[in-house]
Design a protein around this motif. Structure first.
Motif, mmCIF file in Angstrom:
data_model
loop_
_atom_site.group_PDB
_atom_site.id
_atom_site.type_symbol
_atom_site.label_atom_id
_atom_site.label_comp_id
_atom_site.label_asym_id
_atom_site.label_seq_id
_atom_site.Cartn_x
_atom_site.Cartn_y
_atom_site.Cartn_z
ATOM 1 N N THR A 19 13.394 0.606 -1.982
ATOM 2 C CA THR A 19 13.639 -1.500 -2.388
ATOM 3 C C THR A 19 12.928 -1.532 -3.481
ATOM 4 O O THR A 19 12.928 -1.701 -4.661
ATOM 5 N N ALA A 20 11.863 -1.714 -2.444
ATOM 6 C CA ALA A 20 10.452 -2.296 -3.390
ATOM 7 C C ALA A 20 9.581 -1.043 -4.090
ATOM 8 O O ALA A 20 9.315 -1.453 -5.277
ATOM 9 N N LEU A 21 10.245 0.631 -4.006
ATOM 10 C CA LEU A 21 10.083 1.875 -5.165
ATOM 11 C C LEU A 21 10.744 0.908 -6.460
ATOM 12 O O LEU A 21 10.522 1.409 -7.927
ATOM 13 N N GLU B 54 0.428 -1.305 0.080
ATOM 14 C CA GLU B 54 0.031 -0.200 -0.059
ATOM 15 C C GLU B 54 1.015 1.319 0.275
ATOM 16 O O GLU B 54 0.864 2.485 -0.983
ATOM 17 N N VAL B 55 1.658 1.025 0.680
ATOM 18 C CA VAL B 55 2.666 2.683 1.028
ATOM 19 C C VAL B 55 3.322 2.803 -0.103
ATOM 20 O O VAL B 55 3.665 3.486 -1.322
ATOM 21 N N VAL B 56 3.623 1.764 -0.990
ATOM 22 C CA VAL B 56 4.456 1.918 -2.181
ATOM 23 C C VAL B 56 3.768 1.987 -3.144
ATOM 24 O O VAL B 56 4.343 3.367 -4.315
ATOM 25 N N VAL B 57 2.671 1.704 -3.941
ATOM 26 C CA VAL B 57 2.173 2.301 -4.297
ATOM 27 C C VAL B 57 1.428 3.137 -4.253
ATOM 28 O O VAL B 57 1.127 4.948 -5.452
ATOM 29 N N GLY B 58 0.929 4.350 -2.765
ATOM 30 C CA GLY B 58 0.787 5.214 -2.405
ATOM 31 C C GLY B 58 2.062 6.385 -2.768
ATOM 32 O O GLY B 58 2.054 7.479 -3.611
ATOM 33 N N VAL B 59 3.540 6.107 -2.842
ATOM 34 C CA VAL B 59 4.488 6.808 -2.978
ATOM 35 C C VAL B 59 5.041 6.830 -4.419
ATOM 36 O O VAL B 59 4.834 7.612 -4.506
ATOM 37 N N THR B 60 4.357 5.722 -5.238
ATOM 38 C CA THR B 60 4.829 5.278 -6.873
ATOM 39 C C THR B 60 3.601 6.813 -7.558
ATOM 40 O O THR B 60 3.894 7.462 -8.441
ATOM 41 N N ARG B 61 2.285 6.703 -6.970
ATOM 42 C CA ARG B 61 1.549 8.139 -7.230
ATOM 43 C C ARG B 61 2.016 9.259 -7.094
ATOM 44 O O ARG B 61 1.807 10.372 -7.744
ATOM 45 N N ALA B 62 2.629 9.417 -6.186
ATOM 46 C CA ALA B 62 2.845 11.008 -5.289
ATOM 47 C C ALA B 62 4.044 11.360 -5.989
ATOM 48 O O ALA B 62 4.335 12.580 -5.983
ATOM 49 N N ALA B 63 4.796 10.190 -5.887
ATOM 50 C CA ALA B 63 6.739 11.030 -6.641
ATOM 51 C C ALA B 63 7.030 11.409 -8.112
ATOM 52 O O ALA B 63 5.678 10.832 -8.601
ATOM 53 N N ASP B 64 7.450 12.227 -8.754
ATOM 54 C CA ASP B 64 8.222 12.560 -9.689
ATOM 55 C C ASP B 64 9.319 11.671 -9.815
ATOM 56 O O ASP B 64 9.885 10.807 -9.018
ATOM 57 N N LEU B 65 8.392 10.227 -10.931
ATOM 58 C CA LEU B 65 9.257 8.902 -10.868
ATOM 59 C C LEU B 65 10.613 9.027 -11.723
ATOM 60 O O LEU B 65 11.219 8.393 -12.698
ATOM 61 N N VAL C 104 8.064 18.661 0.779
ATOM 62 C CA VAL C 104 8.732 17.667 1.555
ATOM 63 C C VAL C 104 6.821 16.652 0.813
ATOM 64 O O VAL C 104 6.262 17.325 1.699
ATOM 65 N N THR C 105 6.584 15.489 0.007
ATOM 66 C CA THR C 105 5.581 15.053 -0.092
ATOM 67 C C THR C 105 5.210 14.231 1.010
ATOM 68 O O THR C 105 5.793 13.459 1.600
ATOM 69 N N SER C 106 4.480 13.836 1.791
ATOM 70 C CA SER C 106 3.681 12.796 2.464
ATOM 71 C C SER C 106 3.116 11.795 2.842
ATOM 72 O O SER C 106 1.656 12.726 2.037
ATOM 73 N N LEU C 107 2.578 11.242 2.996
ATOM 74 C CA LEU C 107 1.113 10.168 2.577
ATOM 75 C C LEU C 107 0.579 10.268 4.469
ATOM 76 O O LEU C 107 -0.750 10.139 3.445
ATOM 77 N N LEU C 108 1.294 10.261 4.718
ATOM 78 C CA LEU C 108 0.356 10.785 6.362
ATOM 79 C C LEU C 108 1.393 11.776 6.940
ATOM 80 O O LEU C 108 2.333 11.652 7.366
#
Ligand SMILES: O=P(O)(O)OC[C@H]1O[C@H](OP(=O)(O)OP(=O)(O)O)[C@H](O)[C@@H]1O
Ligand SMILES: Nc1nc2[nH]cnc2c(=O)[nH]1
Length: 182
Positions: free
Chosen positions: A68-70, A40-51, A165-169
């Motif tokens: 690592t997961a990202l 869930e966190v990796v999906v959240g970071v993937t959506r939030a981040a500039d990749l 900084v972008t945070s998930l929570l």
């Protein structure tokens, strides 16, 4: 972020010389980290981040499993900022402070012009992130984005800088409870 939100209410809080320190699966590997939560966190970071970057950068230790997961998910290479020196050419040292500790860290294999995404589990005083950003800037790298899972509310060493900084929570932690700020 349902699992992430639930997990916060089950996480112990310990006292580190007056600092309310959250013990959480993502930030400590204790209690046990469920794969569903990491996913869930990796999906959240993937959506939030500039990749659109050359490298993912994560500080040791508790940024590593998230980054690592990202990296596996995105095929973007990963550089870990270590707490140990290798004495390699061009290694860049930095000094970081948190609300409960201070230590040296060492950057290797970041070059001028690299576009970077920095990922970490948690931002609190911002001492770690501010020192890392300053050192990466000194190298001449471009910090394209910074994403953390948790941002503790309060003053941060990044407040007077241009780094965002972008945070998930966003959370507050006191000695007996966690509050999530929506
Ligand atoms: O915003 P700050 O006040 O600087 O705190 C945030 C930092 O604290 C934690 O690392 P820590 O230094 O505890 O090391 P660890 O990852 O090895 O647990 C966390 O992983 C962040 O990197
Ligand atoms: N695990 C953990 N890491 C931190 N880094 C800064 N604050 C905290 C905290 O409360 N918990």
């Amino acid at each position: 972020m349902e699992k992430l939100r639930e997990s916060l209410h089950e996480a112990p809080i310990i006292d580190k010389d007056g600092y309310a320190y959250l013990v959480h699966p993502l930030s400590n590997g204790v209690p046990m980290l469920e794969p569903e939560l990491l996913r869930e966190v990796v999906v959240g970071v993937t959506r939030a981040a500039d990749l659109d970057v050359d490298k993912i950068v994560a500080p040791e230790a508790m940024g590593i499993h998230i980054a690592t997961a990202l990296s596996l998910q995105t095929d973007i290479p990963l550089v870990v900022i270590r707490k140990r020196s290798y004495g390699l050419n061009d290694e860049v040292p930095l000094h970081k402070t948190t609300g409960y500790s201070e230590s040296e860290m060492f950057i290797n294999d970041i070059e001028a012009g690299d576009d970077l995404l920095i990922v970490d589990d948690l931002l609190s005083t911002g001492g770690t992130m501010a020192s890392i950003c300053e050192a990466l800037d000194g190298i001449g790298a471009n910090i394209s984005d910074i994403v953390v899972v948790f941002r503790k509310q309060g003053d941060s060493a990044l407040d007077d800088t241009d780094y965002e900084v972008t945070s998930l929570l966003d959370i507050s932690v006191d000695h007996d409870s966690v509050t999530i700020h929506d």
